[in-house]
Structures are given as structure tokens and as C-alpha cells.
Design a protein around this motif. Structure first.
Motif, PDB file in Angstrom:
ATOM      1  N   PHE A 185       0.966  -1.216   0.030  1.00 52.31           N
ATOM      2  CA  PHE A 185       0.211  -0.121   0.080  1.00 52.31           C
ATOM      3  C   PHE A 185       0.831   1.125   0.015  1.00 52.31           C
ATOM      4  O   PHE A 185       0.493   2.220  -0.747  1.00 52.31           O
ATOM      5  CB  PHE A 185      -0.826   0.067   1.141  1.00 52.31           C
ATOM      6  CG  PHE A 185      -1.843   1.224   1.157  1.00 52.31           C
ATOM      7  CD1 PHE A 185      -3.021   1.389   0.235  1.00 52.31           C
ATOM      8  CD2 PHE A 185      -1.740   2.186   2.189  1.00 52.31           C
ATOM      9  CE1 PHE A 185      -3.751   2.487   0.369  1.00 52.31           C
ATOM     10  CE2 PHE A 185      -2.487   3.174   2.355  1.00 52.31           C
ATOM     11  CZ  PHE A 185      -3.375   3.374   1.321  1.00 52.31           C
ATOM     12  N   ILE A 186       1.915   1.244   0.804  1.00 53.11           N
ATOM     13  CA  ILE A 186       2.837   2.308   1.021  1.00 53.11           C
ATOM     14  C   ILE A 186       3.597   2.670  -0.285  1.00 53.11           C
ATOM     15  O   ILE A 186       3.688   3.898  -0.851  1.00 53.11           O
ATOM     16  CB  ILE A 186       3.887   2.148   1.918  1.00 53.11           C
ATOM     17  CG1 ILE A 186       3.197   2.314   3.279  1.00 53.11           C
ATOM     18  CG2 ILE A 186       4.955   3.146   2.126  1.00 53.11           C
ATOM     19  CD1 ILE A 186       3.875   1.856   4.486  1.00 53.11           C
ATOM     20  N   VAL A 187       3.813   1.715  -1.121  1.00 53.87           N
ATOM     21  CA  VAL A 187       4.531   2.114  -2.438  1.00 53.87           C
ATOM     22  C   VAL A 187       3.536   2.348  -3.530  1.00 53.87           C
ATOM     23  O   VAL A 187       3.938   3.059  -4.577  1.00 53.87           O
ATOM     24  CB  VAL A 187       5.331   0.903  -2.992  1.00 53.87           C
ATOM     25  CG1 VAL A 187       6.585   0.512  -2.020  1.00 53.87           C
ATOM     26  CG2 VAL A 187       4.595  -0.400  -3.354  1.00 53.87           C
ATOM     27  N   THR A 188       2.388   2.182  -3.175  1.00 55.39           N
ATOM     28  CA  THR A 188       1.498   2.783  -4.411  1.00 55.39           C
ATOM     29  C   THR A 188       0.652   3.959  -3.938  1.00 55.39           C
ATOM     30  O   THR A 188      -0.232   4.600  -4.724  1.00 55.39           O
ATOM     31  CB  THR A 188       0.084   1.570  -4.290  1.00 55.39           C
ATOM     32  OG1 THR A 188      -0.380   1.592  -2.967  1.00 55.39           O
ATOM     33  CG2 THR A 188       0.746   0.181  -5.131  1.00 55.39           C
ATOM     34  N   LEU A 189       0.999   4.568  -2.956  1.00 53.08           N
ATOM     35  CA  LEU A 189       0.309   6.022  -2.626  1.00 53.08           C
ATOM     36  C   LEU A 189       0.763   7.129  -3.532  1.00 53.08           C
ATOM     37  O   LEU A 189      -0.086   7.736  -3.800  1.00 53.08           O
ATOM     38  CB  LEU A 189       1.009   6.332  -1.058  1.00 53.08           C
ATOM     39  CG  LEU A 189       0.170   5.879   0.203  1.00 53.08           C
ATOM     40  CD1 LEU A 189       0.820   6.171   1.354  1.00 53.08           C
ATOM     41  CD2 LEU A 189      -1.104   6.063  -0.045  1.00 53.08           C
ATOM     42  N   PRO A 190       2.087   7.123  -3.951  1.00 48.91           N
ATOM     43  CA  PRO A 190       2.348   8.068  -5.088  1.00 48.91           C
ATOM     44  C   PRO A 190       1.569   7.886  -6.419  1.00 48.91           C
ATOM     45  O   PRO A 190       0.997   8.935  -6.864  1.00 48.91           O
ATOM     46  CB  PRO A 190       3.848   7.872  -5.372  1.00 48.91           C
ATOM     47  CG  PRO A 190       4.420   7.256  -4.092  1.00 48.91           C
ATOM     48  CD  PRO A 190       3.190   6.402  -3.568  1.00 48.91           C
ATOM     49  N   THR A 191       1.212   6.678  -6.592  1.00 46.91           N
ATOM     50  CA  THR A 191       0.395   6.603  -7.917  1.00 46.91           C
ATOM     51  C   THR A 191      -0.979   7.250  -7.659  1.00 46.91           C
ATOM     52  O   THR A 191      -1.613   7.766  -8.310  1.00 46.91           O
ATOM     53  CB  THR A 191       0.362   4.951  -8.205  1.00 46.91           C
ATOM     54  OG1 THR A 191       1.759   4.537  -8.528  1.00 46.91           O
ATOM     55  CG2 THR A 191      -0.379   4.567  -9.441  1.00 46.91           C
ATOM     56  N   LEU A 192      -1.355   6.902  -6.409  1.00 44.82           N
ATOM     57  CA  LEU A 192      -2.739   6.976  -6.173  1.00 44.82           C
ATOM     58  C   LEU A 192      -2.982   8.702  -6.189  1.00 44.82           C
ATOM     59  O   LEU A 192      -4.105   9.311  -6.619  1.00 44.82           O
ATOM     60  CB  LEU A 192      -3.604   6.665  -4.899  1.00 44.82           C
ATOM     61  CG  LEU A 192      -3.681   5.212  -4.835  1.00 44.82           C
ATOM     62  CD1 LEU A 192      -3.749   4.561  -3.357  1.00 44.82           C
ATOM     63  CD2 LEU A 192      -4.742   4.768  -5.788  1.00 44.82           C
ATOM     64  N   SER A 193      -1.806   9.320  -5.538  1.00 42.85           N
ATOM     65  CA  SER A 193      -1.954  10.924  -5.623  1.00 42.85           C
ATOM     66  C   SER A 193      -2.160  11.291  -7.016  1.00 42.85           C
ATOM     67  O   SER A 193      -2.535  12.519  -7.173  1.00 42.85           O
ATOM     68  CB  SER A 193      -0.671  11.167  -4.852  1.00 42.85           C
ATOM     69  OG  SER A 193      -0.594  10.703  -3.603  1.00 42.85           O
ATOM     70  N   VAL A 194      -1.212  10.838  -7.784  1.00 46.95           N
ATOM     71  CA  VAL A 194      -1.202  11.008  -9.447  1.00 46.95           C
ATOM     72  C   VAL A 194      -2.578  11.045  -9.842  1.00 46.95           C
ATOM     73  O   VAL A 194      -3.136  12.039 -10.321  1.00 46.95           O
ATOM     74  CB  VAL A 194       0.047  10.587 -10.238  1.00 46.95           C
ATOM     75  CG1 VAL A 194      -0.206  10.850 -11.357  1.00 46.95           C
ATOM     76  CG2 VAL A 194       1.469  10.863  -9.566  1.00 46.95           C
ATOM     77  N   MET A 195      -2.888   9.995  -9.733  1.00 47.34           N
ATOM     78  CA  MET A 195      -4.483   9.672 -10.350  1.00 47.34           C
ATOM     79  C   MET A 195      -5.587  10.845  -9.759  1.00 47.34           C
ATOM     80  O   MET A 195      -6.202  11.442 -10.420  1.00 47.34           O
ATOM     81  CB  MET A 195      -4.879   8.172 -10.050  1.00 47.34           C
ATOM     82  CG  MET A 195      -4.175   7.169 -10.813  1.00 47.34           C
ATOM     83  SD  MET A 195      -4.360   5.344 -10.476  1.00 47.34           S
ATOM     84  CE  MET A 195      -6.128   5.288 -11.183  1.00 47.34           C
TER      85      MET A 195
END
Length: 177
Positions: free
Chosen positions: A10-20
Motif C-alpha cells: 500500500f505504501i509504495v502505491t501511495l504516489p500512484t494514487l496521488s497522481v491519479m
């Protein structure tokens, strides 16, 4: 225990969710599309990203290796006298506490920790308990398995052949109580 794998993903996907989210908030299709592409890349490489960022910080294997040592009558105290707590040390730090008597194969009549190291044997990211008190062609390894869903962690007790030894293992015998 330190960071668990399921939360690491989950932590490594936070930047991706932020961009989306930014792309959606500003109705910018380009930013949203980049976020979607990053989401797919994260889905494919999340495990590798987790291991790259958090693997050495996850000392759950150290906890179970120490527990197996105690249950089998061996003192997991470090060679420098420190009684280590896996919540306060990384596996590489625990490995440094056992600088003496490291061997690439277990010696007959011993039990202790086996550390999985880099090519030069300078640091470790994973450890297990081994038992080779009775000699022979095989030794018993107490391998820890962390369920990524988090429902159940297990210790598998398996026989391993001495001849199947990998060059990146370092066996450190422990003293019995």
C-alpha cells in the motif's frame, strides 16, 4: 513486528494514487493517464518495490528464528552479549552481532542461525534457525513464512540437504542453555 508486507504494498502505491487523484481533481486526462500507467506498473512491480524499500526493516523472521532457538534449548544472545529485540534491529544489524564462527555449511553437532547474505557475506536480509545436532546428509531448517494477507504466519520445519547448500548462506552455531 515491523512493517508488514501487505501494508508495504500500500505504501509504495501511495504516489500512484496521488497522481491519479490530481488528474481527476483537475480534469486533466494526461495526468490521470500517467497515474493509470503507474498503477499498472505498480501492480506488476509492487513486490519488488516493497523488497527494495522495506525488506531489511521486516524482522519478523528474526523473531521466529529466535523463538525457534529458545524452544529448542539454545540461547539466541548475540556473540557480543546483547540480547536483541527484533523490533529494535534490522536483520543486517542482527547479522553483525554474530561475526565469529560463520561457515558456509553447518558443522555436525551444532544448531543455530542461518543467515542468507549477499555474495560477499557482508550483510543479511533474512535468517532462520537450523538444527544439525545429529549430523548426517541433512539438517533441519525452521523456515518462517509470512502470509501476505496477514491471516496466519507459519514456521515450516523442513529437511535440507547439506549438498544443496547455497553459497550465500552463513551458519552460526548457538550455545545451548
Amino acid at each position: 513486528m515491523r512493517i508488514r508486507e501487505k501494508w508495504g504494498y500500500f505504501i509504495v502505491t501511495l504516489p500512484t494514487l496521488s497522481v491519479m487523484c490530481l488528474g481527476g481533481m483537475y480534469h486533466n486526462d494526461l495526468i490521470f493517464s500517467v497515474g493509470c500507467i503507474l498503477w499498472i506498473i505498480n501492480g506488476i512491480f509492487a513486490s519488488r518495490l516493497y523488497n527494495l524499500i522495506f525488506y531489511d526493516a521486516n524482522t519478523t523472521c528474526g523473531f521466529y528464528a529466535g523463538k525457534a532457538a529458545l524452544e529448542n534449548g539454545f540461547d539466541p544472545k548475540a556473540q557480543n552479549g546483547i540480547i536483541w529485540d527484533p523490533n529494535n534491529y534490522k536483520i543486517s544489524d542482527i547479522y553483525k552481532m554474530y561475526p565469529n564462527n560463520r561457515t558456509p555449511k553447518p558443522e555436525a553437532g551444532t544448531a543455530g542461525f542461518v543467515f542468507y547474505t549477499n555474495k560477499r557475506g557482508t550483510y543479511s536480509r533474512y535468517m532462520e534457525f537450523y538444527d544439525y545436532r545429529y549430523g548426517g546428509d541433512t539438517y533441519t531448517r525452521y523456515k518462517f513464512f509470512m502470509d501476505s494477507i496477514g491471516t496466519q504466519d507459519k514456521i515450516f520445519i523442513r529437511e535440507a540437504k547439506i549438498s544443496d547448500g547455497k553459497p550465500y548462506k552463513r551458519f552460526v552455531p548457538l550455545d545451548a542453555f
